[in-house]
Write a protein that holds these residues in place. Structure first.
Motif, PDB file in Angstrom:
ATOM      1  N   ALA A   1     -25.067  11.083  61.008  1.00 13.93           N
ATOM      2  CA  ALA A   1     -25.330  10.042  61.613  1.00 13.93           C
ATOM      3  C   ALA A   1     -26.210  10.305  62.792  1.00 13.93           C
ATOM      4  N   GLY A   2     -26.234   9.257  63.684  1.00 11.21           N
ATOM      5  CA  GLY A   2     -26.792   9.303  64.564  1.00 11.21           C
ATOM      6  C   GLY A   2     -28.189   9.534  64.555  1.00 11.21           C
ATOM      7  N   SER A   3     -28.711  10.611  65.473  1.00  5.66           N
ATOM      8  CA  SER A   3     -30.416  10.715  65.754  1.00  5.66           C
ATOM      9  C   SER A   3     -30.424  11.840  64.669  1.00  5.66           C
TER      10      SER A   3
ATOM     11  N   ASP B   1     -18.909  12.881  64.130  1.00  2.00           N
ATOM     12  CA  ASP B   1     -19.332  14.120  64.749  1.00  2.00           C
ATOM     13  C   ASP B   1     -18.662  13.427  66.648  1.00  2.00           C
ATOM     14  N   PHE B   2     -19.356  14.665  66.843  1.00  2.00           N
ATOM     15  CA  PHE B   2     -18.214  14.698  68.262  1.00  2.00           C
ATOM     16  C   PHE B   2     -20.100  15.327  69.198  1.00  2.00           C
ATOM     17  N   LYS B   3     -19.093  14.936  70.912  1.00  2.00           N
ATOM     18  CA  LYS B   3     -20.471  16.279  71.555  1.00  2.00           C
ATOM     19  C   LYS B   3     -19.021  16.816  72.370  1.00  2.00           C
TER      20      LYS B   3
ATOM     21  N   ILE C   1     -23.012  20.060  72.791  1.00  3.80           N
ATOM     22  CA  ILE C   1     -23.014  21.026  71.621  1.00  3.80           C
ATOM     23  C   ILE C   1     -22.404  20.351  70.647  1.00  3.80           C
ATOM     24  N   VAL C   2     -22.926  19.632  69.746  1.00  8.43           N
ATOM     25  CA  VAL C   2     -22.701  18.280  68.550  1.00  8.43           C
ATOM     26  C   VAL C   2     -22.168  19.441  67.645  1.00  8.43           C
ATOM     27  N   ILE C   3     -21.022  18.504  67.203  1.00  7.62           N
ATOM     28  CA  ILE C   3     -20.499  18.970  65.824  1.00  7.62           C
ATOM     29  C   ILE C   3     -20.825  17.570  65.173  1.00  7.62           C
TER      30      ILE C   3
ATOM     31  N   GLY D   1     -34.610  13.537  78.640  1.00  7.36           N
ATOM     32  CA  GLY D   1     -33.827  12.735  77.166  1.00  7.36           C
ATOM     33  C   GLY D   1     -33.149  13.949  76.649  1.00  7.36           C
ATOM     34  N   ASP D   2     -32.221  14.795  77.312  1.00  9.21           N
ATOM     35  CA  ASP D   2     -31.770  15.919  77.038  1.00  9.21           C
ATOM     36  C   ASP D   2     -31.804  16.460  75.569  1.00  9.21           C
ATOM     37  N   PRO D   3     -33.389  17.047  75.240  1.00  9.22           N
ATOM     38  CA  PRO D   3     -34.133  17.311  74.300  1.00  9.22           C
ATOM     39  C   PRO D   3     -32.982  18.449  73.600  1.00  9.22           C
TER      40      PRO D   3
HETATM   41  N1  UDP Z   1     -23.208  12.827  72.467  1.00  7.68           N
HETATM   42  C1  UDP Z   1     -22.606  11.982  73.216  1.00  7.68           C
HETATM   43  N2  UDP Z   1     -23.617  11.968  74.269  1.00  7.68           N
HETATM   44  C2  UDP Z   1     -25.284  11.993  73.862  1.00  7.68           C
HETATM   45  C3  UDP Z   1     -25.863  12.697  73.104  1.00  7.68           C
HETATM   46  C4  UDP Z   1     -24.521  11.881  71.825  1.00  7.68           C
HETATM   47  O1  UDP Z   1     -21.483  11.940  73.608  1.00  7.68           O
HETATM   48  O2  UDP Z   1     -25.937  12.738  75.558  1.00  7.68           O
HETATM   49  C5  UDP Z   1     -22.385  12.356  70.482  1.00  7.68           C
HETATM   50  C6  UDP Z   1     -22.262  11.144  70.303  1.00  7.68           C
HETATM   51  O3  UDP Z   1     -21.895   9.655  70.515  1.00  7.68           O
HETATM   52  C7  UDP Z   1     -21.997  11.402  68.731  1.00  7.68           C
HETATM   53  C8  UDP Z   1     -22.715  12.560  68.725  1.00  7.68           C
HETATM   54  O4  UDP Z   1     -23.014  13.211  70.195  1.00  7.68           O
HETATM   55  O5  UDP Z   1     -20.547  11.430  68.200  1.00  7.68           O
HETATM   56  C9  UDP Z   1     -24.105  12.869  68.320  1.00  7.68           C
HETATM   57  O6  UDP Z   1     -25.231  12.329  68.688  1.00  7.68           O
HETATM   58  P1  UDP Z   1     -26.040  12.208  67.764  1.00  7.68           P
HETATM   59  O7  UDP Z   1     -27.479  13.201  68.944  1.00  7.68           O
HETATM   60  O8  UDP Z   1     -26.608  11.216  66.384  1.00  7.68           O
HETATM   61  O9  UDP Z   1     -26.934  10.953  69.047  1.00  7.68           O
HETATM   62  P2  UDP Z   1     -26.835   9.699  69.051  1.00  7.68           P
HETATM   63  O10 UDP Z   1     -26.850   9.010  68.287  1.00  7.68           O
HETATM   64  O11 UDP Z   1     -26.120   9.176  70.416  1.00  7.68           O
HETATM   65  O12 UDP Z   1     -28.295   9.036  70.292  1.00  7.68           O
END
Ligand code: UDP
Length: 259
Positions: A98-100, A175-177, A91-93, A128-130
Motif C-alpha cells: 500500500a502507499g509509497s 502497514d504501520f510506522k 521504522i515502517v513495517i 521529506g523523510d527520505p
Molecule cells: N507513516 C506515518 N508517518 C509518515 C509516513 C508514513 O505514520 O511520515 C505510516 C503510514 O500511515 C503507513 C506506513 O507508515 O501506515 C507506510 O507509509 P508509506 O511509506 O506507504 O507512506 P504514505 O503513503 O503514508 O506517504
C-alpha cells in the motif's frame, strides 16, 4: 497561573514538560497532515481517540515485555510519558502492499507480501523523510548496530502482536510506522518504543470488505474519517455505547458525498 512549558509541537501532538524530571506530557491534537504536510486539516475528536487507542496498545505491548515510553493516560487528550532521546528514524513495517511501496515499485495495492518488510526513513521534514538503508544509519551515527538490532526485533514483535490483536476484531494490519527513543541508565543507553500507535500511523482495513479504517480516508478524501477512527476504537472496546456513532456505514457516507 503559570503555564507549563511547551517542549515541542509536532503535526499531531504537543509535548509539555512533565511533573517530574525525565517525564513529559504528550497532548494529542485533532490536526491532521498528509503528504509531508502539504495537505492539512482537522479530524474532529481524533486526538481523544488516538490517545485512548495508543494507551491501549502501549499497555498491551508492555504486558508482553516490549518496553515503551508510556506511563499512564492523564485525561482525554494527554498522557504521561518517559522523556527519551528520539532516534531520528521512522521504522515502517509492511505486511501488504500500500502507499509509497505501491508507487515506488509499481506493486498493486492490496498485494499480500510473501514476507514482512521493514523499511527505514530519515525523520527530516525539510527533506521529506527520505528512505534510507542500514548503511546510512551506521555511517551518520543515527543509531548503533546493536540499537538497530533491538529495534528490528521489537518491530517484528510489535507486528506479530498487533496483527493478531487486530485480526481478532476483523481488521487487517496492512502497514504501520514506529518510532523509538533512547533512555539513559548511567552510562548505558536502552532503546524503548516511543511516539504513538494509532490509525494516524497504521493502515487498517476491514477484514471482510477491505474498507479503509485509517488516515488514508483523509489522505484520499474518502469521507467518513471520524467514523473510521471511532470504529477502530469501538472494535477495540474503548468507546462506551453513548460515545458511539450510529452503526458505521462508510458506503452510504460515500454515496451521500457523491463518490
Ligand atoms: N507513516 C506515518 N508517518 C509518515 C509516513 C508514513 O505514520 O511520515 C505510516 C503510514 O500511515 C503507513 C506506513 O507508515 O501506515 C507506510 O507509509 P508509506 O511509506 O506507504 O507512506 P504514505 O503513503 O503514508 O506517504
Amino acid at each position: 497561573m503559570a503555564r507549563r512549558r511547551q517542549i515541542y509541537e509536532g503535526k499531531a501532538k504537543i509535548l509539555y514538560e512533565g511533573p517530574e524530571p525525565g517525564t513529559l506530557i504528550q497532548y494529542f491534537k485533532d490536526d491532521a497532515t498528509a503528504f509531508n504536510a502539504q495537505k492539512r486539516g482537522t479530524i474532529a475528536g481524533k486526538g481523544v481517540i488516538n490517545n485512548r487507542i495508543s494507551e491501549h496498545i502501549f499497555t498491551a505491548l508492555q504486558q508482553i515485555g516490549v518496553p515503551t515510553h508510556f506511563i499512564r493516560r492523564l485525561n482525554m487528550r494527554e498522557q504521561l510519558i518517559r522523556q527519551v532521546e528520539i532516534i531520528p528514524i521512522e521504522i515502517v513495517i509492511r505486511n501488504v502492499a500500500a502507499g509509497s511501496l505501491t508507487k515506488r515499485l509499481g506493486i498493486e495495492e492490496g498485494t499480500q507480501l510473501p514476507r514482512t518488510i521493514i523499511e527505514y526513513y530519515y525523520k527530516d521534514d525539510a527533506l521529506g523523510d527520505p528512505m534510507i538503508a542500514d548503511e546510512h544509519i551506521a555511517c551518520f551515527g543515527w543509531a548503533t548496530q546493536d540499537e538497530m538490532n533491538d529495534i528490528a526485533d521489537m518491530a517484528i514483535r510489535v507486528n506479530d502482536f498487533l496483527s493478531g490483536m487486530f485480526a481478532a476484531i476483523g481488521i487487517r494490519l496492512i502497514d504501520f510506522k514506529l518510532e523509538f527513543g533512547r533512555v539513559w541508565d548511567g552510562d548505558f543507553a536502552r532503546v524503548i518504543l516511543a511516539d504513538e500507535i494509532s490509525p494516524d500511523g497504521c493502515r487498517l482495513w476491514d477484514s471482510k470488505t477491505n474498507q479503509k479504517l485509517d488516515k488514508d480516508r483523509f489522505r484520499q478524501d474518502l469521507g467518513g474519517v471520524e467514523e473510521a477512527y471511532q470504529e477502530v476504537a469501538r472494535r477495540l472496546g474503548l468507546l462506551r455505547e453513548e460515545d458511539e456513532v450510529a452503526v458505521l456505514d462508510l458506503d452510504s457516507h460515500r454515496k451521500k458525498r457523491g463518490k
